[in-house]
Design a protein around this motif. Structure first.
Motif, PDB file in Angstrom:
ATOM      1  N   GLN A   1      27.534  48.667   8.542  1.00 18.21           N
ATOM      2  CA  GLN A   1      28.949  48.942   8.268  1.00 18.21           C
ATOM      3  C   GLN A   1      29.223  50.435   8.215  1.00 18.21           C
ATOM      4  N   PHE A   2      28.421  51.181   7.483  1.00 17.89           N
ATOM      5  CA  PHE A   2      28.632  52.626   7.382  1.00 17.89           C
ATOM      6  C   PHE A   2      28.399  53.318   8.718  1.00 17.89           C
ATOM      7  N   LEU A   3      27.427  52.807   9.476  1.00 10.14           N
ATOM      8  CA  LEU A   3      27.171  53.404  10.793  1.00 10.14           C
ATOM      9  C   LEU A   3      28.352  53.176  11.731  1.00 10.14           C
TER      10      LEU A   3
ATOM     11  N   ILE B   1      31.738  52.606  21.621  1.00  8.54           N
ATOM     12  CA  ILE B   1      31.215  52.457  20.256  1.00  8.54           C
ATOM     13  C   ILE B   1      29.955  51.592  20.267  1.00  8.54           C
ATOM     14  N   LYS B   2      29.955  50.532  21.070  1.00  6.14           N
ATOM     15  CA  LYS B   2      28.787  49.651  21.144  1.00  6.14           C
ATOM     16  C   LYS B   2      27.557  50.397  21.655  1.00  6.14           C
ATOM     17  N   VAL B   3      27.734  51.218  22.694  1.00  5.48           N
ATOM     18  CA  VAL B   3      26.607  51.975  23.247  1.00  5.48           C
ATOM     19  C   VAL B   3      26.087  52.982  22.223  1.00  5.48           C
ATOM     20  N   ALA B   4      27.000  53.656  21.520  1.00  7.56           N
ATOM     21  CA  ALA B   4      26.580  54.631  20.517  1.00  7.56           C
ATOM     22  C   ALA B   4      25.848  53.964  19.356  1.00  7.56           C
TER      23      ALA B   4
ATOM     24  N   SER C   1      22.197  52.762  20.377  1.00  7.52           N
ATOM     25  CA  SER C   1      21.192  53.823  20.483  1.00  7.52           C
ATOM     26  C   SER C   1      20.566  54.166  19.132  1.00  7.52           C
ATOM     27  N   VAL C   2      21.252  53.842  18.037  1.00 15.00           N
ATOM     28  CA  VAL C   2      20.723  54.117  16.695  1.00 15.00           C
ATOM     29  C   VAL C   2      20.052  52.888  16.099  1.00 15.00           C
ATOM     30  N   THR C   3      20.683  51.727  16.240  1.00 16.96           N
ATOM     31  CA  THR C   3      20.151  50.524  15.601  1.00 16.96           C
ATOM     32  C   THR C   3      18.879  50.004  16.261  1.00 16.96           C
TER      33      THR C   3
END
Length: 292
Positions: free
Chosen positions: A124-126, A154-157, A160-162
């Motif tokens: 959520q915070f991400l 937003i999905k691509v960004a 890349s983190v999750t």
């Protein structure tokens, strides 16, 4: 992606003792050492606090030591996370509130349990911070009209983190956009002005087309007097049909043509015969001319 350290000497001694107790109490102990995992679940086993090497267990049966092992089930089905409203500042310095929906699934159970304590809060915070960062480079019009492309960015960004946490983001969607009351009033006034301008342009184009049609009809009627007379009679018939209480007194069409002639238009009325001069009575006192 997580390598667990090996067990110590005391830990191995406890493991061997536990196995010995299970063998001695067999087959009763087997009911406490076997569990079932569903198709959509995976199990992570910790033995004396150490993560067991290898892949997550499941689906089906898995074996564990009741006294030494603890296991955690991870649901691999698609999870839905609703992001509450939060403020976002756009490129053209408008402040709005946006909420969204994020769909994700657990992809690596071992990495997930070793990396995150609260999965939903972290995601959520991400999502909120990523949306604020990306929407700061978009204008208000782009946010309202290009939601699909913004959601894909937003999905691509997020993915890349999750992926480092063992989570796969499947989809993100912007659910709703709230504008301040003052901004809504300004946009409503602007939209109303644009609608009125378009209405005036359409009305002017219609008047132009109607005037051109009337001019063409007038030219046709001017070249055919019989057509003008038929049109006149048709109008009289329409008036008498639509309004029966109306009394129509038609004038002869030839008389209307006579009234519309240039000479009569200058006088403004029908020509009347010139009155004759009154004849003066003979005056007996008047003497005749000597010429007579």
């Amino acid at each position: 992606g997580i390598k667990s350290s090996g067990l110590g000497a005391c830990e191995w001694l406890l493991v061997l003792t536990s196995l010995l107790v299970i063998i001695v109490t067999f087959p009763f102990s087997i009911w406490f050492c076997v569990k079932v995992v569903q198709e959509y679940e995976r199990v992570i086993i910790f033995r004396l606090g150490h993560l067991l090497p290898g892949r997550a267990k499941g689906p089906g049966l898995f074996f564990f030591l009741p006294c030494l092992d603890t296991y955690h089930k991870v649901d691999l089905r698609l999870q839905t996370l609703e992001i509450p409203f939060h403020e976002v500042v756009t490129k053209d310095m408008f402040i709005m509130e946006i909420d969204a929906v994020c769909y994700y699934r657990m992809e690596n159970a071992s990495l997930l349990l070793s990396s995150l304590a609260h999965v939903s809060k972290a995601v959520q915070f991400l999502v909120q911070t990523t949306m604020k960062r990306l929407l700061a480079h978009r204008s208000l019009t782009e946010i309202l009209l290009e939601r699909k492309s913004i959601a894909q960015d937003i999905k691509v960004a997020l993915d890349s983190v999750t992926c480092i946490w063992g989570i796969k983001v499947e989809r993100t969607e912007i659910k709703d956009v709230r504008l301040p009351a003052g901004l809504q009033h300004s946009l409503a006034v602007e939209a109303e002005a644009q609608r009125q301008a378009r209405a005036r342009v359409i009305a002017a184009e219609a008047e132009k087309a109607a005037s051109e049609s009337l001019r063409g009809a007038a030219e046709i009627l001017a070249g055919a007097p019989a057509a003008a007379q038929l049109r006149y009679l048709h109008t009289l018939q329409a008036l008498s049909t639509d309004k029966p209480s109306t009394v129509v007194l038609p004038l002869p069409f030839d008389l209307l043509n006579f009234l519309s002639s240039p000479g009569n238009r200058a006088q403004g009325s029908l020509p009347l015969p010139n009155p004759s001069r009154p004849v003066e009575p003979p005056n007996p006192r008047k003497k005749d001319s000597p010429m007579l």
